[in-house]
Motif scaffolding. Structure first.
Motif, PDB file in Angstrom:
ATOM      1  N   ARG A 123      47.429  60.159  51.991  1.00 42.10           N
ATOM      2  CA  ARG A 123      47.281  60.455  50.560  1.00 42.10           C
ATOM      3  C   ARG A 123      45.911  61.040  50.258  1.00 42.10           C
ATOM      4  NH1 ARG A 123      48.635  55.290  47.244  1.00 42.10           N
ATOM      5  NH2 ARG A 123      47.652  56.562  45.653  1.00 42.10           N
ATOM      6  N   VAL A 124      44.878  60.512  50.894  1.00 40.16           N
ATOM      7  CA  VAL A 124      43.526  61.041  50.683  1.00 40.16           C
ATOM      8  C   VAL A 124      43.457  62.487  51.170  1.00 40.16           C
ATOM      9  CG1 VAL A 124      41.121  60.842  51.448  1.00 40.16           C
ATOM     10  CG2 VAL A 124      42.382  58.801  50.752  1.00 40.16           C
TER      11      VAL A 124
ATOM     12  N   LEU B 221      45.924  64.633  51.559  1.00 35.61           N
ATOM     13  CA  LEU B 221      46.732  65.488  50.683  1.00 35.61           C
ATOM     14  C   LEU B 221      45.997  65.768  49.376  1.00 35.61           C
ATOM     15  CD1 LEU B 221      50.206  63.846  51.320  1.00 35.61           C
ATOM     16  CD2 LEU B 221      49.484  66.133  52.063  1.00 35.61           C
ATOM     17  N   ALA B 222      45.322  64.761  48.839  1.00 35.10           N
ATOM     18  CA  ALA B 222      44.571  64.945  47.603  1.00 35.10           C
ATOM     19  C   ALA B 222      43.405  65.918  47.801  1.00 35.10           C
ATOM     20  CB  ALA B 222      44.054  63.602  47.089  1.00 35.10           C
ATOM     21  N   GLU B 223      42.882  65.969  49.010  1.00 34.65           N
ATOM     22  CA  GLU B 223      41.793  66.903  49.321  1.00 34.65           C
ATOM     23  C   GLU B 223      42.309  68.316  49.569  1.00 34.65           C
ATOM     24  OE1 GLU B 223      39.939  65.064  52.685  1.00 34.65           O
ATOM     25  OE2 GLU B 223      38.822  63.639  51.441  1.00 34.65           O
TER      26      GLU B 223
ATOM     27  N   TYR C 243      53.277  65.524  45.917  1.00 37.12           N
ATOM     28  CA  TYR C 243      52.096  64.685  45.654  1.00 37.12           C
ATOM     29  C   TYR C 243      50.841  65.553  45.619  1.00 37.12           C
ATOM     30  CZ  TYR C 243      48.553  61.084  46.185  1.00 37.12           C
ATOM     31  OH  TYR C 243      47.450  60.295  46.002  1.00 37.12           O
ATOM     32  N   ARG C 244      50.695  66.412  46.613  1.00 33.83           N
ATOM     33  CA  ARG C 244      49.532  67.295  46.704  1.00 33.83           C
ATOM     34  C   ARG C 244      49.449  68.208  45.478  1.00 33.83           C
ATOM     35  NH1 ARG C 244      48.715  71.618  51.450  1.00 33.83           N
ATOM     36  NH2 ARG C 244      49.117  73.125  49.841  1.00 33.83           N
TER      37      ARG C 244
ATOM     38  N   ASP D 280      46.534  67.805  38.228  1.00 30.22           N
ATOM     39  CA  ASP D 280      45.763  66.849  37.430  1.00 30.22           C
ATOM     40  C   ASP D 280      44.272  67.159  37.494  1.00 30.22           C
ATOM     41  OD1 ASP D 280      48.016  65.531  36.623  1.00 30.22           O
ATOM     42  OD2 ASP D 280      47.811  63.873  38.053  1.00 30.22           O
ATOM     43  N   SER D 281      43.784  67.537  38.675  1.00 29.15           N
ATOM     44  CA  SER D 281      42.355  67.816  38.789  1.00 29.15           C
ATOM     45  C   SER D 281      41.992  69.086  38.026  1.00 29.15           C
ATOM     46  CB  SER D 281      41.928  67.920  40.253  1.00 29.15           C
ATOM     47  OG  SER D 281      42.506  69.048  40.861  1.00 29.15           O
TER      48      SER D 281
ATOM     49  N   ILE E 213      48.472  66.183  42.302  1.00 23.64           N
ATOM     50  CA  ILE E 213      47.053  65.821  42.311  1.00 23.64           C
ATOM     51  C   ILE E 213      46.202  67.029  41.925  1.00 23.64           C
ATOM     52  CG2 ILE E 213      45.133  65.179  43.831  1.00 23.64           C
ATOM     53  CD1 ILE E 213      46.854  62.826  43.027  1.00 23.64           C
ATOM     54  N   HIS E 214      46.534  68.187  42.495  1.00 22.33           N
ATOM     55  CA  HIS E 214      45.754  69.385  42.195  1.00 22.33           C
ATOM     56  C   HIS E 214      45.934  69.822  40.744  1.00 22.33           C
ATOM     57  CE1 HIS E 214      43.816  70.190  45.949  1.00 22.33           C
ATOM     58  NE2 HIS E 214      44.939  69.884  46.574  1.00 22.33           N
TER      59      HIS E 214
END
Length: 147
Positions: free
Chosen positions: A88-89, A91-93, A127-128, A134-135, A131-132
């Motif tokens: 998850r970390v 993918l979030a990166e 998920y990725r 949202d950022s 997250i992107h």
């Protein structure tokens, strides 16, 4: 400060308490539960268990049962959870799912996808993306409204 006397290769030394002291690197390994002696002792214990009828499967079973009793889940579940958290970390990166799968130790992307979907209810790519998005939204909100 040790007090030494003698003319041998290793002088006989005593520390302030009167206990025998040796120069660094000349002590016997294994005195504090480390080194070859403790390993040898562990091997001897394992051989005794096996001779007593506790084969490797029984030993592994006891370890698994102890882990489960202590933490509430199997070691394999714990390992999988650690992998999923790290994935998850990544993918979030912005790491691609196949790369994240390989980096955290899944056999392939399909295994990562199966477990992330089962655990979190979304695919790694979704998920990725989420997250992107949202950022980007939070960055836009920080800049203020467009004029």
């Amino acid at each position: 400060m040790p007090h030494c006397r003698g003319s041998g290769a290793v002088p006989r030394c005593r520390d302030e308490s009167g206990a025998a002291a040796r120069p660094a690197g000349t002590g016997r390994p294994g005195r504090d539960g480390e080194g070859p002696r403790s390993v040898a002792a562990a091997v001897r214990r394992e051989h005794r268990r096996r001779r007593a009828g506790a084969g490797p499967d029984a030993v592994a079973s006891r370890c698994t049962e102890g882990f489960r009793a202590t933490y509430g889940f199997a070691p394999s579940d714990y390992q999988r959870d650690l992998r999923l958290r790290r994935a998850r970390v990544l993918l979030a990166e912005g790491t691609a799912p196949p790369t994240a799968a390989a980096e955290v130790g899944f056999a392939d992307q399909a295994h990562l996808t199966r477990w992330i979907t089962r655990t979190y209810g979304v695919t790694p790519a979704a998920y990725r993306t989420a997250i992107h998005q949202d950022s980007h939204r939070s960055q836009s909100a920080a800049r203020g409204p467009r004029r």
